[in-house]
Design an enzyme around this catalytic site. Structure first.
Site, PDB file in Angstrom:
ATOM      1  N   LYS A  93      36.622  55.801  27.061  1.00  0.00           N
ATOM      2  CA  LYS A  93      35.632  55.612  28.186  1.00  0.00           C
ATOM      3  C   LYS A  93      35.524  56.936  29.082  1.00  0.00           C
ATOM      4  O   LYS A  93      36.464  57.941  29.035  1.00  0.00           O
ATOM      5  CB  LYS A  93      36.549  54.914  29.038  1.00  0.00           C
ATOM      6  CG  LYS A  93      35.862  54.109  30.228  1.00  0.00           C
ATOM      7  CD  LYS A  93      36.622  52.648  30.739  1.00  0.00           C
ATOM      8  CE  LYS A  93      35.814  51.841  31.803  1.00  0.00           C
ATOM      9  NZ  LYS A  93      36.338  50.968  32.305  1.00  0.00           N
TER      10      LYS A  93
ATOM     11  N   GLU B 262      40.714  34.977  36.337  1.00  0.00           N
ATOM     12  CA  GLU B 262      40.613  34.265  37.839  1.00  0.00           C
ATOM     13  C   GLU B 262      41.310  33.019  37.799  1.00  0.00           C
ATOM     14  O   GLU B 262      41.936  32.550  38.588  1.00  0.00           O
ATOM     15  CB  GLU B 262      39.214  34.360  38.334  1.00  0.00           C
ATOM     16  CG  GLU B 262      38.717  35.848  38.731  1.00  0.00           C
ATOM     17  CD  GLU B 262      38.027  36.521  37.442  1.00  0.00           C
ATOM     18  OE1 GLU B 262      38.140  35.743  36.196  1.00  0.00           O
ATOM     19  OE2 GLU B 262      37.729  37.590  37.687  1.00  0.00           O
TER      20      GLU B 262
ATOM     21  N   ARG C 184      34.529  31.501  38.783  1.00  0.00           N
ATOM     22  CA  ARG C 184      35.542  31.146  37.621  1.00  0.00           C
ATOM     23  C   ARG C 184      36.597  30.234  37.780  1.00  0.00           C
ATOM     24  O   ARG C 184      37.035  29.747  36.723  1.00  0.00           O
ATOM     25  CB  ARG C 184      36.009  32.653  37.179  1.00  0.00           C
ATOM     26  CG  ARG C 184      34.965  33.305  36.188  1.00  0.00           C
ATOM     27  CD  ARG C 184      34.630  32.422  34.865  1.00  0.00           C
ATOM     28  NE  ARG C 184      33.631  32.989  34.355  1.00  0.00           N
ATOM     29  CZ  ARG C 184      33.493  34.018  33.303  1.00  0.00           C
ATOM     30  NH1 ARG C 184      34.684  34.772  33.189  1.00  0.00           N
ATOM     31  NH2 ARG C 184      32.583  34.279  32.687  1.00  0.00           N
TER      32      ARG C 184
HETATM   33  C1  LIG Z   1      35.007  37.294  35.478  1.00  0.00           C
HETATM   34  C2  LIG Z   1      35.074  38.721  35.910  1.00  0.00           C
HETATM   35  N1  LIG Z   1      35.886  39.436  36.664  1.00  0.00           N
HETATM   36  C3  LIG Z   1      35.794  40.451  37.051  1.00  0.00           C
HETATM   37  C4  LIG Z   1      34.822  41.339  36.534  1.00  0.00           C
HETATM   38  C5  LIG Z   1      34.680  42.884  37.069  1.00  0.00           C
HETATM   39  N2  LIG Z   1      34.711  43.884  36.040  1.00  0.00           N
HETATM   40  C6  LIG Z   1      33.814  44.442  35.583  1.00  0.00           C
HETATM   41  S1  LIG Z   1      34.007  45.164  34.157  1.00  0.00           S
HETATM   42  C7  LIG Z   1      35.483  45.042  34.117  1.00  0.00           C
HETATM   43  C8  LIG Z   1      36.551  45.608  33.095  1.00  0.00           C
HETATM   44  C9  LIG Z   1      35.942  45.363  32.069  1.00  0.00           C
HETATM   45  O1  LIG Z   1      36.768  46.042  31.023  1.00  0.00           O
HETATM   46  P1  LIG Z   1      36.098  46.246  29.409  1.00  0.00           P
HETATM   47  O2  LIG Z   1      35.609  44.881  28.902  1.00  0.00           O
HETATM   48  O3  LIG Z   1      37.326  46.700  28.758  1.00  0.00           O
HETATM   49  O4  LIG Z   1      34.937  47.229  29.473  1.00  0.00           O
HETATM   50  P2  LIG Z   1      35.119  48.782  29.668  1.00  0.00           P
HETATM   51  O5  LIG Z   1      34.297  48.931  31.161  1.00  0.00           O
HETATM   52  O6  LIG Z   1      36.283  49.346  29.510  1.00  0.00           O
HETATM   53  O7  LIG Z   1      34.131  49.286  28.732  1.00  0.00           O
HETATM   54  C10 LIG Z   1      36.037  44.198  35.563  1.00  0.00           C
HETATM   55  C11 LIG Z   1      37.148  43.800  35.703  1.00  0.00           C
HETATM   56  C12 LIG Z   1      33.870  40.585  35.973  1.00  0.00           C
HETATM   57  N3  LIG Z   1      32.726  41.438  35.684  1.00  0.00           N
HETATM   58  N4  LIG Z   1      33.777  39.398  35.569  1.00  0.00           N
END
Ligand SMILES: Cc1ncc(C[n+]2csc(CCOP(=O)(O)OP(=O)(O)O)c2C)c(N)n1
Length: 640
Positions: free
Chosen positions: A285, A373, A401
Site C-alpha cells: 500500500k 457493521e 449496512r
Molecule cells: C461497508 C463499508 N464500511 C467501511 C468502509 C470504509 N472503508 C473504505 S476503504 C476501507 C478499507 C479497505 O481495505 P482494503 O479492502 O484492504 O483495501 P485497501 O485500501 O487496503 O487497498 C474501509 C474500511 C466502506 N467503504 N464500506
C-alpha cells in the site's frame, strides 16, 4: 542521451495496452504513479490504495478486454489507474470535484465501469451475478472481482464466496492483500492470509512440478493423474488449511503484486480455467511514494498535500477548530475514565471515527471488528444485554449496512446501545455512495430509538454524557443515536449550548420574534438540526438585514419530541421553518409539519432533495439543496 517520451498520452483505451511490452508497461506504471500523486496532492483522495494496484490494474487490462469482460473494484477507492487507462486520463485532474469524474467506479461515467461501488464487500456477489447472467445469455465474457483483504472482512463477501463455490462458474477473484484495511487489518481471516503467505513455498514447489510434467514428451492421461496425486501429496504436506480451496475455489498465490510479467502470466492462466479461482496478490500500500509507504494508514485517504514533504495543506480561510469527530473522541475518553462499563466499537474506522485515543487509553474496552457493521451492532447488543454501555461509532452511510441489526437486535430488545454517527449529513468529495442523509428517515420510524443532533462541541459532550448515564437509562432505557456532520465545530462560547438536556426538547438560540405580531414580517421561527447551526444563524442575519426577524430553535432531539411543547411554540409564529440536514422525505421536518396541521401557522420544510447527491464540497452540496445561509434566507423571504 535519448529523450524519454511519455507513453501515457498514447493510451486512449485499454486496447492500446495490448501492444505494450513488459518494459513499456513498467515505464507506464511510473508515469501513472506520478499522475496519481500529482492529482491527489491537489484534489485529495485515496492515495495509498491506488498506488498499490498500478501494476495489478495494468496486468488486468492487458489480459482482459473491458467493457466486454468485467472488472468490479471492491469499495472502488482503488480505481484511479483503471480510470486513467479507460479513456479518462484527460478528465483525471477533475477527480472528486463538483462536475468532475468520480473517485469511485460509476457506470454512468464509462462502460468500463461495470458496477458502482463505494461500500465494501460487494464485488464478489455482483461479479457472481454478472457471470451467472453471462452464462444464462450464453455470452463468453469473463468477470473479475478485485477485493482487498480489508473488504474481505465484510460478511457479504463470505456469503458470496460460499455461493460461488457452490455454483462452480469460472469466477475470478483477485485478493489484493496489503495487510491493511485503512489501518492494519484485523481478524482471524487476516491471520489466515498471513499464514497462506508463509506457505508460498508450496506454490514454488507446485510450479516446479507442473513445469517438470509439462516438459515430459507425450505426457498423457496417466502422467496427468500422477501429477494430480503428486499435487495432493504436496498439498497435504505444505498446505492443509486453505479457506478458499475448502469452499471450492482453485487458489493461486500469494504472488508478488508489482511483478508485471508474473501477474500477466498468472491472470492469463486463471482466465483459461473453467472453475472459480482466487488469485492471492501481495501488494504494498502506498507503493512509490515514500511517505505513503512508511505510513499507509495516514495516506489512505488524504486532503490536498504537498508532494515534496507529504504534509497536508490546510485550506485557507477561517482557522478550522476541533472537528465533531475529535470532539466525540475526547468526550468519550473522559466518560470512560469514570465508568468502566463504557466500551467503544468501530468497524475498521478507528481513526475516522475519532477512537484512537480511546483505544490507547482503554485497549481492553476497544473493539475494531473489521468491515463488519452488522456484527458491530449485534456485538454491542450482546454487551449491552450484559450490563455494559457500548458506543458503536460508525459513519452514517455505513450504518445502512446494519439496519436490521439495529432494529432486530437492539431496538426490539430496548437495549442501551449508543450509536455515534459521524459524517451524518452531506459529505464532501466521495459522492453518492457516502452521503449520510438517510439515517433520520430510517431510524425515526423505529420504536425505542432516540435521535439527537448536537450543534456544538459542548452539546456533543453533553449528549454523550447523558446518553451513557444511569439517569438517562431511567428516562430512556433503550438505544440512542447521536448524529453529527463531517465539519468543524462552531464557536462554542454561546451560553445556550451549555444548557442541560431536557428530554424531547431543544433550546432557543435566539428568541425575540415570537413577541412580534402574528402575521408580521418578523414573526418567523427556524427550527433546525444541529449541523445547520452556522447556516441558519447566518440566514437569520441576512433576513434581519431585510427586516425579517427569525428566532432560532436548536432541536437537539429529533426523537422523541415533546410534541405539546413544540406545537405550543409553533402556534406563536406565522411561519415555522424546519431545516434538516437529511432527506426531507420521511425525515424530522416532514413529521414536525404534521404537528402544525391544526395550527394557524405556515410551515416550510427544508432538507436534502430526492436525488442521489453527487460529489462536491459540503458548501456546494448544502447550496445545491438550498441549505446554505443564502438558500435558507431566500426561501424564507420568498414565503414571507
Ligand atoms: C461497508 C463499508 N464500511 C467501511 C468502509 C470504509 N472503508 C473504505 S476503504 C476501507 C478499507 C479497505 O481495505 P482494503 O479492502 O484492504 O483495501 P485497501 O485500501 O487496503 O487497498 C474501509 C474500511 C466502506 N467503504 N464500506
Amino acid at each position: 542521451m535519448q529523450e524519454y517520451l511519455p507513453l501515457l498520452p498514447h493510451i486512449k483505451s485499454p486496447e492500446d495496452l495490448k501492444r505494450f511490452s513488459v518494459a513499456e508497461l513498467t515505464c507506464l506504471a511510473k508515469e501513472i504513479r506520478s499522475l496519481i500523486i500529482d492529482t491527489v496532492s491537489h484534489n485529495g483522495g485515496h492515495l495509498a490504495s491506488n498506488l498499490g494496484v498500478v501494476e495489478l490494474t495494468l496486468a488486468l487490462h492487458k489480459v482482459f478486454a473491458t467493457p466486454d469482460d468485467k472488472i468490479i473494484w471492491d469499495v472502488g477507492h482503488q480505481c484511479y489507474t483503471h480510470k486513467i487507462l479507460t479513456g479518462r486520463q484527460e478528465a483525471f485532474p477533475s477527480i472528486r470535484q463538483r462536475s468532475g469524474i468520480a473517485g469511485f467506479p460509476k457506470t454512468s461515467e464509462s462502460p468500463h465501469d461495470c458496477f458502482n461501488t463505494g461500500h465494501a464487500s460487494t464485488s464478489i456477489s455482483a461479479a457472481l451475478g454478472m457471470l451467472t447472467a453471462e452464462k444464462l445469455q450464453a455470452a463468453p465474457n469473463r468477470v473479475v472481482a478485485v477485493i482487498g483483504d480489508g473488504a474481505l472482512t465484510g460478511g457479504l463477501s463470505y456469503e458470496a464466496l460460499s455461493h460461488a463455490g457452490q455454483m462452480q462458474l469460472p469466477l475470478i477473484v483477485i485478493l489484493n492483500d496489503n495487510n491493511m484495511s485503512i489501518g492494519p487489518n484485523v481478524g482471524a481471516l487476516s491471520q489466515h492470509l498471513s499464514r497462506l503467505s508463509m506457505k508460498a513455498r508450496y506454490q514454488q514447489v507446485r510450479r516446479a512440478i507442473d513445469s517438470f510434467v509439462k516438459n515430459i514428451p507425450g505426457a498423457g492421461n496417466i502422467l496427468f493423474k500422477i501429477m494430480l496425486r503428486l499435487k495432493r501429496a504436496v498439498k497435504a504436506v505444505f498446505y492443509t488449511d486453505n479457506f478458499f480451496v475448502d469452499l471450492g475455489f482453485e487458489y493461486v498465490g500469494p504472488i508478488e503484486g508489482h511483478d508485471i510479467p508474473l501477474l500477466i502470466r498468472v491472470i492469463t492462466d486463471a482466465r483459461n480455467l473453467n472453475k472459480p479461482v482466487v488469485i492471492h496478490v501481495k501488494t504494498q500500500k502506498g507503493k512509490g511514494f515514500r511517505f505513503a509507504e512508511d505510513d499507509p494508514g495516514t495516506y489512505h485517504g488524504v486532503q490536498a498535500f504537498s508532494p515534496e514533504d507529504g504534509i497536508s495543506k490546510t485550506p485557507s480561510g477561517k482557522p478550522s477548530g476541533r472537528t465533531f469527530t475529535q470532539a466525540f473522541g475526547k468526550a468519550l475518553v473522559a466518560i470512560a475514565e469514570r465508568d468502566n462499563r463504557v466500551t467503544a466499537i468501530t468497524a475498521a474506522m478507528e481513526g475516522g471515527t475519532g477512537l484512537s485515543a480511546f483505544k490507547k487509553a482503554f485497549p481492553t474496552r476497544f473493539f475494531d471488528v473489521g468491515i463488519a457493521e452488522g456484527h458491530a451492532v449485534t456485538f454491542a447488543a450482546g454487551l449491552a444485554a450484559q450490563g455494559m454501555r457500548p458506543v458503536v461509532a460508525l459513519y452514517s452511510t455505513f450504518i445502512q449496512r446494519a439496519v436490521d441489526q439495529v432494529i432486530h437486535d437492539v431496538c426490539l430488545q430496548n437495549l442501551p446501545v449508543t450509536f455515534a454517527l459521524d459524517r451524518a449529513g452531506l459529505v464532501a468529495a466521495d459522492g453518492e455512495t457516502h452521503q449520510g442523509i438517510y439515517d433520520i428517515s430510517i431510524f425515526r420510524s423505529v420504536p425505542n430509538m432516540a435521535i439527537l443532533a448536537p450543534a456544538s462541541e459542548r452539546e456533543l459532550a453533553l449528549m454523550l454524557e447523558w446518553a451513557l448515564s444511569d439517569l438517562r437509562c431511567a428516562v430512556h432505557p433503550g438505544p440512542l443515536l447521536i448524529r453529527y456532520p463531517k465539519a468543524s465545530c462552531p464557536d462554542d462560547a454561546f451560553e445556550p449550548f451549555a444548557l442541560p438536556l431536557e428530554y424531547g426538547r431543544g433550546i432557543w438560540m435566539q428568541r425575540a420574534a415570537s413577541l412580534h405580531d402574528r402575521g408580521s414580517r418578523g414573526n418567523v421561527c427556524i427550527a433546525f438540526t444541529g449541523s445547520l447551526y452556522e447556516q441558519v444563524s447566518e440566514a437569520a442575519d441576512i433576513l434581519a438585514a431585510q427586516g425579517i426577524q427569525a428566532d432560532l430553535y436548536n432541536l437537539r432531539f429529533l426523537k422523541p419530541i415533546d410534541e405539546r411543547y413544540l406545537a405550543d411554540c409553533m402556534s406563536r409564529y406565522s411561519l415555522v421553518v424546519f431545516a434538516e440536514e437529511g432527506r426531507s422525505s420521511g425525515g424530522f421536518a416532514e413529521y414536525a409539519a404534521t404537528l402544525a396541521l391544526n395550527l394557524d401557522c405556515q410551515v416550510l420544510v427544508l432538507g436534502v432533495q430526492e436525488q442521489f447527491e453527487a460529489q462536491g464540497s459540503r458548501e456546494d452540496l448544502l447550496s445545491c439543496n438550498g441549505l446554505d445561509a443564502k438558500g435558507i434566507a431566500a426561501r424564507i423571504s420568498a414565503v414571507v
